[in-house]
Design a protein around this motif. Structure first.
Motif, mmCIF file in Angstrom:
data_model
loop_
_atom_site.group_PDB
_atom_site.id
_atom_site.type_symbol
_atom_site.label_atom_id
_atom_site.label_comp_id
_atom_site.label_asym_id
_atom_site.label_seq_id
_atom_site.Cartn_x
_atom_site.Cartn_y
_atom_site.Cartn_z
ATOM 1 N N SER A 100 0.810 -1.215 0.000
ATOM 2 C CA SER A 100 0.000 0.000 0.000
ATOM 3 C C SER A 100 0.843 1.265 0.000
ATOM 4 O O SER A 100 0.305 2.364 -0.026
ATOM 5 N N GLU A 123 -6.027 3.873 2.699
ATOM 6 C CA GLU A 123 -5.457 4.745 1.682
ATOM 7 C C GLU A 123 -4.062 4.242 1.301
ATOM 8 O O GLU A 123 -3.529 3.308 1.890
ATOM 9 N N ASP A 200 -6.106 -0.234 -3.888
ATOM 10 C CA ASP A 200 -5.946 1.164 -3.512
ATOM 11 C C ASP A 200 -5.378 1.983 -4.663
ATOM 12 O O ASP A 200 -5.212 1.480 -5.781
#
Length: 219
Positions: A100, A123, A200
């Motif tokens: 991520s 996020e 993401d």
């Protein structure tokens, strides 16, 4: 609820430093430490870690393979790669593995805490320096001649938003560029991730370049 963090690094000094920083935060719990990739995968599963701080160069199983194994088995765990400026060649593969984001090992304490919260919230985290290296990596690769089938499912506006994501713009910046609200952009981003089956924004950037939707240096 506290964010459950596992620290995976073969250097004890690094683990200790990160642990001391994170333990000072009331909403972060360090649930374990691992000295190699195999141990990281086993502990992350057993301890139900929300976020794994994953070093790349580790014995037994390296961080890239550990990330692949962990994320293939769990859609909930997030991996934040620990890196240094001399690891350019690993950036692309780590993103493809499902990481991520990236955190530089010499990042300030406040940045470490912020990064954990960002990734735990679903996020993605890409520093500008990392983004530049990612783009440079794509520049060295031959572009694909055809878009993946799923890319065809996006509307014209969603393709436009995806191009802006790939340029590194935030939701607020995209909203300003397209003269729409932040909420509208957030909706577009959510639909893009759903249609392309992506975790993401980081994977959205990879998909945009791999599909040939955007070329390095464009825009």
């Amino acid at each position: 609820m506290s964010v459950r963090v596992l620290i995976a690094d073969d250097q004890e000094l690094v683990r200790t430093g990160f642990r001391m920083i994170l333990k000072a935060e009331p909403d972060i719990e360090v649930v374990g430490e691992a000295a190699d990739g195999a141990e990281a995968v086993e502990l992350a599963r057993r301890l139900r870690a929300d976020v794994v701080l994953m070093d790349i160069r580790m014995p037994v199983v390296d961080g890239l393979e550990a990330t692949r194994r962990l994320l293939a088995a769990s859609a909930e765990t997030r991996v934040l790669i620990l890196t240094t400026f001399d690891l350019n060649e690993y950036v692309y593969e780590a993103l493809r593995a499902g990481a991520s984001g990236f955190l530089l090992k010499d990042a300030p304490a406040a940045q470490l805490v912020t990064a954990v919260h960002i990734v735990a919230g679903g996020e993605a985290l890409l520093a500008p320096s990392i983004t530049r290296r990612l783009i440079a990596e794509f520049a060295r690769r031959p572009p694909l001649s055809a878009k993946p089938d799923r890319m065809q499912e996006l509307t014209a506006r969603e393709l436009e938003v995806l191009r802006l994501i790939a340029r590194g713009l935030s939701n607020a910046e995209i909203a300003k560029e397209l003269f729409v609200s932040d909420a509208t952009v957030k909706t577009h981003v959510a639909r893009i991730l759903m249609k392309l089956d992506l975790r993401d924004r980081v994977q959205a950037v990879v998909a945009a370049y791999e599909s040939g939707l955007i070329q390095p240096g464009a825009g």
